[in-house]
Design an enzyme around this catalytic site. Structure first.
Site, PDB file in Angstrom:
ATOM      1  N   LYS A  82       5.879  -3.898  -4.518  1.00  0.00           N
ATOM      2  CA  LYS A  82       7.323  -3.694  -4.458  1.00  0.00           C
ATOM      3  C   LYS A  82       7.866  -3.900  -3.061  1.00  0.00           C
ATOM      4  CE  LYS A  82      11.248  -2.531  -6.208  1.00  0.00           C
ATOM      5  NZ  LYS A  82      11.898  -3.604  -6.984  1.00  0.00           N
ATOM      6  N   GLU A 100      17.356 -16.868  -9.648  1.00  0.00           N
ATOM      7  CA  GLU A 100      16.928 -15.490  -9.915  1.00  0.00           C
ATOM      8  C   GLU A 100      16.252 -15.383 -11.288  1.00  0.00           C
ATOM      9  OE1 GLU A 100      16.337 -13.015  -8.273  1.00  0.00           O
ATOM     10  OE2 GLU A 100      16.468 -11.295  -9.594  1.00  0.00           O
ATOM     11  N   CYS A 128       0.843  -1.191   0.000  1.00  0.00           N
ATOM     12  CA  CYS A 128       0.000   0.000   0.000  1.00  0.00           C
ATOM     13  C   CYS A 128       0.879   1.242   0.000  1.00  0.00           C
ATOM     14  CB  CYS A 128      -0.922   0.093   1.205  1.00  0.00           C
ATOM     15  SG  CYS A 128      -2.032  -1.290   1.378  1.00  0.00           S
ATOM     16  N   TRP A 139      -2.855  -2.643  -1.655  1.00  0.00           N
ATOM     17  CA  TRP A 139      -2.528  -4.055  -1.896  1.00  0.00           C
ATOM     18  C   TRP A 139      -3.270  -4.795  -0.791  1.00  0.00           C
ATOM     19  CZ3 TRP A 139      -0.325  -8.150   0.693  1.00  0.00           C
ATOM     20  CH2 TRP A 139       0.118  -9.222  -0.094  1.00  0.00           C
ATOM     21  N   ARG A 161       3.632   0.121  -5.027  1.00  0.00           N
ATOM     22  CA  ARG A 161       3.456  -0.485  -3.701  1.00  0.00           C
ATOM     23  C   ARG A 161       2.138  -1.253  -3.564  1.00  0.00           C
ATOM     24  NH1 ARG A 161       6.868   1.724   0.189  1.00  0.00           N
ATOM     25  NH2 ARG A 161       5.430   0.997   1.764  1.00  0.00           N
ATOM     26  N   GLY A 219      -0.421  -1.171   6.549  1.00  0.00           N
ATOM     27  CA  GLY A 219       0.009  -2.054   7.630  1.00  0.00           C
ATOM     28  C   GLY A 219      -1.110  -3.012   7.979  1.00  0.00           C
TER      29      GLY A 219
HETATM   30  O1  M6R Z   1      12.937  -4.993  -0.620  1.00  0.00           O
HETATM   31  P1  M6R Z   1      13.486  -6.356  -0.407  1.00  0.00           P
HETATM   32  O2  M6R Z   1      14.770  -6.583  -1.098  1.00  0.00           O
HETATM   33  O3  M6R Z   1      13.606  -6.721   1.053  1.00  0.00           O
HETATM   34  O4  M6R Z   1      12.419  -7.320  -1.058  1.00  0.00           O
HETATM   35  C1  M6R Z   1      12.532  -8.712  -1.021  1.00  0.00           C
HETATM   36  C2  M6R Z   1      11.573  -9.359  -1.992  1.00  0.00           C
HETATM   37  O5  M6R Z   1      10.256  -9.022  -1.676  1.00  0.00           O
HETATM   38  C3  M6R Z   1      11.852  -8.945  -3.441  1.00  0.00           C
HETATM   39  O6  M6R Z   1      13.173  -9.212  -3.814  1.00  0.00           O
HETATM   40  C4  M6R Z   1      10.898  -9.677  -4.400  1.00  0.00           C
HETATM   41  O7  M6R Z   1      11.178 -11.034  -4.407  1.00  0.00           O
HETATM   42  C5  M6R Z   1      11.002  -9.079  -5.805  1.00  0.00           C
HETATM   43  N1  M6R Z   1       9.700  -8.903  -6.369  1.00  0.00           N
HETATM   44  C6  M6R Z   1      11.791  -9.935  -6.733  1.00  0.00           C
HETATM   45  O8  M6R Z   1      11.869  -9.379  -8.010  1.00  0.00           O
END
Ligand code: M6R
Length: 612
Positions: free
Chosen positions: A607, A485, A2, A74, A27, A101
């Site tokens: 994100k 990845e 969100c 979200w 977000r 939250g």
């Molecule tokens: O912001 P962060 O690196 O902590 O996020 C971790 C994962 O949520 C993030 O890498 C997610 O897997 C992505 N969508 C991958 O592309």
């Protein structure tokens, strides 16, 4: 998850908030809404769908007013519907709230309020919060900020909230615990948002609200206090964020822009830290603590998603160069496992957003067990950056596409530097190898540039396979995390099922899946396991699988066996993930785009995952 945005001042509040919501749409994007406080009324507009759906719905309505709050959602509690979209109103409609939250004890509070006659229009925990605040205000005959404070002493969970009052359009009240909230400070005006991207075009003076802080904002000034009712002094910081860093700059998608930014973002991670000619390598942020890693008995790496994959690459660095055991943990598992953290363990937390709830909770747990926490974070001033004892920023700049690309390569770059420093200090690599690694790392931005020049190859292959329903990604050694990845990138943006495996594990199960319909991506660059991976390719070909191979420039063997090859420049085996991941990012991007997927905002994802 969100995005929340709010504005108070002399500008047209609706336009500031709407623009801000567009910047924060990464977000969450299943519903959106805005409330404008003016003329003793709250003008409320909310809609299922994304911010442009809201914009079309609002067209032609009276949107005047100098205070507005907005939200892009979200869903956590309640499906994406018009009713569940934020803002939510209090029982008598005089207050509106936006919330990011989760309120964990919302159902008991809701039941209490229902017993008192409250009727709810949505299934959300957020609506409960604003009814609760109104109820406290009425019963205690107190000011709104005091009612918010009392409510927050009873609310359990995570929140970043902003509240508007129809009877007082010169007032916004904000508070946070666990979810991010930034206040932009202008002249007689305030901007509030989940991150600084909606704010930078107006001001670069910001206050990052701390957990349990409440901000009472009026055009005439800001008062900060904590939930114990003790006033605190706002710490105004100047942020260094350029507007073009958060715009697409001619690219079709943010993801593509971010893929092509990697020569620069990796260079930014190295800048001021590495000078191979002089043999200099230093990370200012961790200098005073580096001996803790040098003497560590074990390193525990905590992260989620792509950051976890960067952690896996780092496991190879630390074990190979520093001879220290490493465990790479999913933060979400670590936090619930009563893990063992011993004196002498060092924890490295990796996060792009710096707000991932599981990583943050795992850090707090490791801290409580006495661990010393190093952060490798992109978002400056984020919760994880602040929760760690010490850290090194990756300086990748804002990453807006939901699929992480440039953050991965910058994380790996920074982790490689930490490992090189530690190995050198420990004496676990020779002087010669150390200097070779420094020199090679310095060439990576230009090698990534070269890999990007072959983007057309990835695009061509994407056209061949855009209708596939499954993909297998295989790699060995340093290229194994790259296989994971590559698979994650493909599935998250194109919705094609993809799995990453260590190539040698194929014969223990996945080989059963291989037939003429199955594309298998091998990351088969020239390294110490080259001969083994060539055999794995042969095994797939023998079962009529379609092989796409990422190979080192000049390879003559694999192109004879594989169906398609993409070349990448030669580099040191350990640094190869920085280069070999590039064609995989491009392949998934082009496949998703050809399939007409919403590349930057894939379904169900956000994100920044601020819920567990
Ligand atoms: O912001 P962060 O690196 O902590 O996020 C971790 C994962 O949520 C993030 O890498 C997610 O897997 C992505 N969508 C991958 O592309």
């Amino acid at each position: 998850m969100c995005g929340i945005v709010a504005y108070l001042g002399e500008r047209d509040a609706y336009h500031v908030v709407l623009k801000g919501l567009k910047r924060l749409e990464y977000r969450g994007y299943d519903s959106a809404g805005i409330a404008i406080s003016a003329d003793d009324q709250l003008k409320l507009f909310k809609k299922k769908g994304n911010v442009s759906d809201l914009e079309s719905f609002i067209e032609g309505k009276d949107l005047s007013g100098g205070a507005a709050i907005g939200h892009t959602r979200w869903a956590t509690h309640g499906e994406p519907t018009d009713n569940n979209a934020h803002p939510h109103l209090s029982s008598d409609g005089s207050l509106a709230i936006i919330h990011n939250g989760i309120i964990e004890n919302y159902s008991s509070i809701k039941q209490e309020l229902i017993n008192k006659g409250h009727v709810f229009k949505s299934d959300t925990d957020s609506e409960v919060a604003i009814h609760f605040i109104e109820d406290i205000q009425k019963n205690n005959h107190c000011a709104l900020d005091e009612a918010v404070r009392i409510a927050l002493t009873k609310i359990v969970g995570a929140y970043a909230i902003v509240i508007a009052d129809k009877h007082d359009p010169d007032l916004l009240i904000a508070a946070r615990k666990g979810s991010p909230l930034v206040i932009g400070v202008g002249k007689g005006e305030y901007f509030l948002a989940s991150d600084a991207t909606p704010i930078v075009e107006y001001t670069n003076e910001v206050v990052y609200l701390n957990d349990y802080e409440i901000a009472v904002l009026r055009k005439s000034g800001m008062i900060l206090k904590n939930i114990e009712d003790v006033q605190t002094n706002p710490y105004v910081q100047t942020i260094d964020l350029e507007l073009d860093a958060i715009e697409k700059g001619g690219y079709k998608h943010f993801m593509l822009k971010e893929i092509f930014e990697q020569p620069k973002s990796i260079q930014d991670a190295l800048r001021g830290r590495l000078n191979a000619a002089k043999g200099d390598l230093a990370l200012g942020g961790i200098r005073d603590y580096v001996n803790r890693i040098v003497s560590a008995d074990r390193i525990i790496i905590l992260a989620c998603g792509t950051s976890w994959h960067a952690g896996l690459v780092a496991e190879y660095f630390f074990e190979d160069w520093c001879r220290v055991p490493v465990e790479v943990e999913y933060a979400s598992e670590f936090r619930y496992r009563n893990p063992i953290v011993r004196e002498g363990d060092v924890i490295i937390a990796i996060s792009q957003s710096g707000e991932t709830a599981d990583t943050l909770a795992a850090i707090e747990l490791a801290k409580a067990k006495g661990g010393i926490i190093f952060g490798v974070v992109n978002a400056v001033g984020s919760s994880i950056a602040r929760a760690t004892h010490v850290g090194a920023y990756i300086h990748a700049g804002p990453e807006i596409g939901v699929a992480s690309t440039k953050a991965f390569t910058s994380q790996v770059t920074v982790l490689s530097m930490i490992a090189m420093i530690v190995a050198y200090k420990k004496g676990t690599i020779s002087q010669t190898r150390y200097h070779e690694l420094l020199a090679e790392l310095e060439t990576i931005p230009s090698k990534v540039e070269k890999a990007l020049e072959l983007s057309e190859e990835s695009e061509k292959i994407a056209r061949m396979f855009s209708d596939a329903t499954n993909f297998l990604y295989l790699g060995r050694g340093y290229n194994f995390p790259v296989a994971l990845e590559g698979a994650l990138k493909l599935k998250e943006i194109s919705y094609i099922h993809a799995e990453g495996y260590p190539a040698a594990e194929m014969k223990h199960g996945p080989i059963a899946l291989i037939d003429e319909e199955m594309p298998v991506v091998f990351i088969a660059t020239r390294d110490s396991s080259y001969d083994k991976i060539v055999s794995n390719i042969q095994e797939v070909k023998a079962r009529k699988g379609k092989v796409i191979a990422i190979v080192t420039e000049g390879d003559v063997l694999i192109p004879k066996i594989a169906d398609y090859v993409i070349e990448v420049p030669v580099t040191n085996e350990a640094l190869m993930p920085l280069v070999s991941v590039i064609p995989l990012q491009l392949l998934s991007y082009y496949i998703a785009d050809i399939r007409g997927c919403n590349v930057d905002q894939p379904r169900n994802l956000a994100k920044s995952v601020t819920v567990e």
